[in-house]
Write a protein that holds these residues in place. Structure first.
Motif, PDB file in Angstrom:
ATOM      1  N   GLY A 198       3.687 -53.373  41.312  1.00 53.71           N
ATOM      2  CA  GLY A 198       2.570 -54.151  41.818  1.00 53.71           C
ATOM      3  C   GLY A 198       1.392 -54.217  40.875  1.00 53.71           C
ATOM      4  N   ARG A 199       0.280 -54.686  41.435  1.00 56.03           N
ATOM      5  CA  ARG A 199      -0.959 -54.887  40.686  1.00 56.03           C
ATOM      6  C   ARG A 199      -1.947 -53.761  40.980  1.00 56.03           C
ATOM      7  N   ALA A 200      -2.782 -53.449  39.990  1.00 62.63           N
ATOM      8  CA  ALA A 200      -3.851 -52.467  40.175  1.00 62.63           C
ATOM      9  C   ALA A 200      -5.139 -53.074  39.641  1.00 62.63           C
ATOM     10  N   PRO A 201      -6.104 -53.413  40.522  1.00 65.97           N
ATOM     11  CA  PRO A 201      -7.348 -54.030  40.057  1.00 65.97           C
ATOM     12  C   PRO A 201      -8.096 -53.133  39.071  1.00 65.97           C
ATOM     13  N   ILE A 202      -8.763 -53.756  38.117  1.00 66.25           N
ATOM     14  CA  ILE A 202      -9.575 -53.046  37.133  1.00 66.25           C
ATOM     15  C   ILE A 202     -11.033 -53.218  37.553  1.00 66.25           C
ATOM     16  N   GLY A 203     -11.656 -52.135  37.976  1.00 70.29           N
ATOM     17  CA  GLY A 203     -12.977 -52.202  38.592  1.00 70.29           C
ATOM     18  C   GLY A 203     -14.026 -52.890  37.751  1.00 70.29           C
ATOM     19  N   ALA A 204     -14.032 -52.626  36.443  1.00 71.77           N
ATOM     20  CA  ALA A 204     -15.068 -53.179  35.573  1.00 71.77           C
ATOM     21  C   ALA A 204     -14.807 -54.630  35.195  1.00 71.77           C
ATOM     22  N   MET A 205     -13.635 -55.154  35.559  1.00 67.93           N
ATOM     23  CA  MET A 205     -13.266 -56.516  35.154  1.00 67.93           C
ATOM     24  C   MET A 205     -12.754 -57.282  36.365  1.00 67.93           C
ATOM     25  N   PRO A 206     -13.639 -57.775  37.221  1.00 70.41           N
ATOM     26  CA  PRO A 206     -13.215 -58.491  38.425  1.00 70.41           C
ATOM     27  C   PRO A 206     -12.273 -59.643  38.092  1.00 70.41           C
ATOM     28  N   GLY A 207     -11.161 -59.700  38.835  1.00 64.65           N
ATOM     29  CA  GLY A 207     -10.189 -60.753  38.614  1.00 64.65           C
ATOM     30  C   GLY A 207      -9.097 -60.404  37.625  1.00 64.65           C
ATOM     31  N   VAL A 208      -9.205 -59.232  36.978  1.00 66.25           N
ATOM     32  CA  VAL A 208      -8.194 -58.787  36.025  1.00 66.25           C
ATOM     33  C   VAL A 208      -7.505 -57.548  36.590  1.00 66.25           C
ATOM     34  N   ASP A 209      -6.175 -57.534  36.576  1.00 66.21           N
ATOM     35  CA  ASP A 209      -5.391 -56.437  37.120  1.00 66.21           C
ATOM     36  C   ASP A 209      -4.456 -55.862  36.065  1.00 66.21           C
ATOM     37  N   ARG A 210      -4.107 -54.597  36.244  1.00 62.65           N
ATOM     38  CA  ARG A 210      -2.914 -54.081  35.583  1.00 62.65           C
ATOM     39  C   ARG A 210      -1.703 -54.639  36.331  1.00 62.65           C
ATOM     40  N   LEU A 211      -0.669 -54.984  35.596  1.00 60.52           N
ATOM     41  CA  LEU A 211       0.473 -55.686  36.177  1.00 60.52           C
ATOM     42  C   LEU A 211       1.768 -54.926  35.951  1.00 60.52           C
ATOM     43  N   SER A 212       2.655 -54.969  36.945  1.00 55.42           N
ATOM     44  CA  SER A 212       4.025 -54.536  36.710  1.00 55.42           C
ATOM     45  C   SER A 212       4.705 -55.571  35.830  1.00 55.42           C
ATOM     46  N   VAL A 213       5.894 -55.228  35.316  1.00 54.56           N
ATOM     47  CA  VAL A 213       6.627 -56.202  34.506  1.00 54.56           C
ATOM     48  C   VAL A 213       6.899 -57.460  35.314  1.00 54.56           C
ATOM     49  N   GLN A 214       7.308 -57.299  36.573  1.00 54.70           N
ATOM     50  CA  GLN A 214       7.588 -58.455  37.425  1.00 54.70           C
ATOM     51  C   GLN A 214       6.339 -59.310  37.616  1.00 54.70           C
ATOM     52  N   ASP A 215       5.190 -58.673  37.852  1.00 52.13           N
ATOM     53  CA  ASP A 215       3.948 -59.428  38.031  1.00 52.13           C
ATOM     54  C   ASP A 215       3.510 -60.090  36.725  1.00 52.13           C
ATOM     55  N   ALA A 216       3.775 -59.435  35.596  1.00 48.83           N
ATOM     56  CA  ALA A 216       3.443 -60.037  34.309  1.00 48.83           C
ATOM     57  C   ALA A 216       4.264 -61.301  34.084  1.00 48.83           C
ATOM     58  N   VAL A 217       5.522 -61.276  34.468  1.00 46.89           N
ATOM     59  CA  VAL A 217       6.358 -62.473  34.348  1.00 46.89           C
ATOM     60  C   VAL A 217       5.776 -63.603  35.197  1.00 46.89           C
ATOM     61  N   ALA A 218       5.340 -63.268  36.418  1.00 49.24           N
ATOM     62  CA  ALA A 218       4.740 -64.286  37.288  1.00 49.24           C
ATOM     63  C   ALA A 218       3.439 -64.820  36.693  1.00 49.24           C
ATOM     64  N   GLU A 219       2.623 -63.935  36.129  1.00 50.27           N
ATOM     65  CA  GLU A 219       1.366 -64.356  35.510  1.00 50.27           C
ATOM     66  C   GLU A 219       1.634 -65.286  34.331  1.00 50.27           C
ATOM     67  N   CYS A 220       2.705 -65.015  33.612  1.00 46.82           N
ATOM     68  CA  CYS A 220       3.063 -65.877  32.486  1.00 46.82           C
ATOM     69  C   CYS A 220       3.519 -67.249  32.976  1.00 46.82           C
ATOM     70  N   GLY A 221       4.116 -67.295  34.157  1.00 50.85           N
ATOM     71  CA  GLY A 221       4.438 -68.585  34.744  1.00 50.85           C
ATOM     72  C   GLY A 221       3.189 -69.414  34.984  1.00 50.85           C
ATOM     73  N   GLU A 222       2.100 -68.746  35.420  1.00 53.34           N
ATOM     74  CA  GLU A 222       0.821 -69.430  35.584  1.00 53.34           C
ATOM     75  C   GLU A 222       0.284 -69.914  34.241  1.00 53.34           C
ATOM     76  N   ALA A 223       0.443 -69.074  33.215  1.00 50.14           N
ATOM     77  CA  ALA A 223      -0.019 -69.467  31.880  1.00 50.14           C
ATOM     78  C   ALA A 223       0.699 -70.722  31.397  1.00 50.14           C
ATOM     79  N   VAL A 224       2.005 -70.787  31.666  1.00 46.16           N
ATOM     80  CA  VAL A 224       2.778 -71.971  31.285  1.00 46.16           C
ATOM     81  C   VAL A 224       2.290 -73.186  32.066  1.00 46.16           C
ATOM     82  N   ARG A 225       2.097 -73.018  33.370  1.00 44.84           N
ATOM     83  CA  ARG A 225       1.666 -74.135  34.217  1.00 44.84           C
ATOM     84  C   ARG A 225       0.322 -74.689  33.762  1.00 44.84           C
ATOM     85  N   LEU A 226      -0.561 -73.799  33.321  1.00 43.22           N
ATOM     86  CA  LEU A 226      -1.903 -74.206  32.922  1.00 43.22           C
ATOM     87  C   LEU A 226      -1.961 -74.705  31.481  1.00 43.22           C
TER      88      LEU A 226
END
Length: 323
Positions: free
Chosen positions: A42-70
């Motif tokens: 899963g994801r772990a929010p980074i307190g000092a950086m709102p909107g940025v999370d630590r990601l599991s490998v699976q979540d990183a793959v999903a985030e990269c899908g967003e990068a491709v879409r954008l």
């Protein structure tokens, strides 16, 4: 011609005119999104950086899908391992977190550009970017072998670009030779050539769990007062075989972005770092600024200074606003 014949405001009168003569462009493809990948689920929010999370490998793959879409220009991977040791062995382990994430991302999104951070600070128990001797100093030459092993392991996992950020002398040449010898002569090296010992890295150290256990990094990162030295570092890395150059941080060093670009005529990236991001987020949350306007102005200024690529935590929001 003098006023009133010459009126510069004529070319600012309408949105169409302003767009027609605009000197600097900003597009999603100019932006690279940094991602922090950890061993946890899963994801772990980074307190000092709102909107940025630590990601599991699976979540990183999903985030990269967003990068491709954008339509982003790529992603930059940082790894946070469960196990740390003095030699940072998980940095170059075949099944290390960045290696596994790279393979998974390239399998799911083969056309997305994946850049990997090559450093040891996230993987060492002392938090420094190289091999530490008994007296507490960082051994430059002993660190090169470990950095080469890390870069080669990333290339084997499918990284499109390796990006050494450690600031050890000679590491670009050593990595270039190591990649060539390992059968990866076409893997480019994006060198953090002009990386300053900056106070703007604080939130990143929380995100990457990379705060030094003792001392600081001023013996290998650049003195913020030195501009000529930053240019010399860039020129040396070009001589050693760097394919792209990076200036970090971006906003306090816009002059260095310009100078590196002018001195080298190489592709130049700039890192809009965690402290710059956190300040914008804090000011926006307090209602002091218009976040969208400030972010787009900031990224445009970095491009105007000479950056071909901007690495930024604002990448997804900026791409959304731009499109």
């Amino acid at each position: 011609m003098p006023f009133p014949q010459h009126r510069p405001r004529r070319m600012r009168a309408t949105p169409a005119l302003r767009s027609l003569v605009r000197e600097t462009t900003l597009a999603p493809g100019d932006l690279v999104l940094p991602l922090f990948v950890h061993e946890q689920d899963g994801r772990a929010p980074i307190g000092a950086m709102p909107g940025v999370d630590r990601l599991s490998v699976q979540d990183a793959v999903a985030e990269c899908g967003e990068a491709v879409r954008l339509g982003l220009g790529g992603v930059l991977l940082f790894g946070i391992p469960d196990h740390k040791d003095p030699q940072g062995t998980q940095a170059y382990a075949p099944e290390g977190i960045v290696q596994r994430a790279t393979r998974a991302i390239k399998a799911a999104h083969p056309d997305l550009l994946v850049i990997t951070d090559v450093c040891l600070c996230e993987y060492t128990d002392h938090g420094h970017c190289g091999h530490v001797q008994e007296d507490g100093t960082v051994d430059n030459d002993a660190s090169l072998e470990l950095l080469v092993a890390t870069a080669v392991s990333h290339a084997r996992a499918g990284a499109d670009v390796v990006a050494p950020s450690d600031m050890m002398d000679g590491r670009v040449g050593a990595i270039r030779a190591g990649l060539d010898a390992a059968g990866h002569p076409t893997t480019p090296v994006l060198s953090y050539c002009t990386k300053y010992a900056s106070a703007y890295y604080g939130p990143f150290r929380e995100a990457a769990d990379s705060t030094p256990a003792f001392g600081d990094r001023r013996s290998y990162q650049l003195d913020p007062a030195n501009g000529d030295e930053g240019v010399r570092e860039a020129l040396q890395d070009v001589q050693e075989g760097a394919d792209m150059l990076l200036v970090k941080p971006a906003l306090p060093y816009l002059d260095l972005i310009w100078r590196v670009k002018e001195a080298t005529r190489m592709p130049v990236a700039a890192y809009n770092v965690s402290g710059e991001y956190a300040m914008v987020k804090a000011a926006a949350a307090a209602g002091h600024i218009d976040e969208r306007a400030v972010v787009l102005e900031t990224l445009t200024s970095i491009r105007r200074a000479g950056a071909d690529v901007v690495i930024t935590y604002h990448a997804k929001d900026a791409a959304t606003w731009l499109t």
